[in-house]
Design an enzyme around this catalytic site. Structure first.
Site, PDB file in Angstrom:
ATOM      1  N   GLU A  45       8.151   1.231   4.326  1.00 39.86           N
ATOM      2  CA  GLU A  45       7.799   0.329   5.424  1.00 39.86           C
ATOM      3  C   GLU A  45       7.991  -1.101   4.942  1.00 39.86           C
ATOM      4  OE1 GLU A  45       4.034  -0.550   8.423  1.00 39.86           O
ATOM      5  OE2 GLU A  45       3.658   0.382   6.479  1.00 39.86           O
ATOM      6  N   HIS A  69       4.324   6.737   3.206  1.00 40.34           N
ATOM      7  CA  HIS A  69       5.328   5.736   2.880  1.00 40.34           C
ATOM      8  C   HIS A  69       4.793   4.757   1.850  1.00 40.34           C
ATOM      9  CE1 HIS A  69       3.007   3.985   6.307  1.00 40.34           C
ATOM     10  NE2 HIS A  69       3.029   2.931   5.531  1.00 40.34           N
ATOM     11  N   HIS A  91       0.816  -1.211   0.000  1.00 39.01           N
ATOM     12  CA  HIS A  91       0.000   0.000   0.000  1.00 39.01           C
ATOM     13  C   HIS A  91       0.847   1.257   0.000  1.00 39.01           C
ATOM     14  CE1 HIS A  91       0.525  -0.637   4.442  1.00 39.01           C
ATOM     15  NE2 HIS A  91       0.755   0.668   4.405  1.00 39.01           N
ATOM     16  N   ARG A 133      -1.509  11.011   4.662  1.00 38.39           N
ATOM     17  CA  ARG A 133      -2.187  11.591   5.816  1.00 38.39           C
ATOM     18  C   ARG A 133      -3.268  12.535   5.313  1.00 38.39           C
ATOM     19  NH1 ARG A 133       3.184  11.233   7.303  1.00 38.39           N
ATOM     20  NH2 ARG A 133       3.513   9.973   9.159  1.00 38.39           N
ATOM     21  N   ASN A 144      -4.902  11.466  11.768  1.00 40.89           N
ATOM     22  CA  ASN A 144      -4.430  11.658  13.137  1.00 40.89           C
ATOM     23  C   ASN A 144      -5.423  12.559  13.860  1.00 40.89           C
ATOM     24  OD1 ASN A 144      -1.940  10.178  12.895  1.00 40.89           O
ATOM     25  ND2 ASN A 144      -1.249  11.816  11.560  1.00 40.89           N
ATOM     26  N   GLU A 193      -3.764   3.751   1.791  1.00 36.39           N
ATOM     27  CA  GLU A 193      -4.051   3.864   3.219  1.00 36.39           C
ATOM     28  C   GLU A 193      -4.210   5.339   3.558  1.00 36.39           C
ATOM     29  OE1 GLU A 193      -1.570   3.723   7.375  1.00 36.39           O
ATOM     30  OE2 GLU A 193      -1.023   2.258   5.849  1.00 36.39           O
TER      31      GLU A 193
END
Length: 149
Positions: free
Chosen positions: A127, A84, A5, A9, A65, A61
């Protein structure tokens, strides 16, 4: 290795989901963390969706937050909204060792036997996720974070 993925944000999850739905993506799963104060929303195209109970072949994704009580959502600048790229690996310890041997800094070591972060030469965060979980092992279990990931 398998691509999993890309994380971005977001400040308004509903608006972002509506945008991606216009492109043909659908929400395939969601996770919320009260302790971490965030929501993860995974989207995929119908072509990338897998069978029941399986993850999609490639996902976006969305990471939201949660703002502190009484504050506005964080505004991201300087590329911070892009998070990422993520890849599943057969053995996270062997992969990290191979990267270290080539001079790559392990920014977030796989202390838990499951997840690590490294950066590309252009500082893009990658990641690495273990296919399954390995038992925590040294030197990884005691290795501190280095820089940002």
């Amino acid at each position: 290795m398998k691509y999993l993925h890309t994380m971005i944000r977001v400040t308004d999850p509903d608006a972002t989901i509506r945008f991606f739905e216009l492109l043909g993506l659908k929400e395939v799963r969601r996770m919320e963390s009260e302790q971490g104060r965030f929501t993860l929303i995974f989207l995929a195209t119908p072509e990338d969706m897998a069978g029941p109970g399986e993850r999609a072949h490639a996902e976006v994704e969305l990471t939201y937050n949660w703002p502190e009580e009484g504050k506005s959502a964080e505004v991201y600048a300087g590329g911070r909204n892009f998070g990422h790229l993520a890849y599943r690996v057969d053995n996270i310890y062997e992969t990290c060792q191979r990267l270290m041997d080539a001079g790559v800094t392990i920014n977030r070591p796989p202390r838990d036997g499951h997840m690590a972060f490294v950066r590309t030469p252009d500082n893009i965060s990658i990641e690495l996720l273990q296919d399954g979980v390995l038992e925590p092992a040294e030197p990884w279990a005691s290795m501190p974070n280095t820089g940002e990931w």
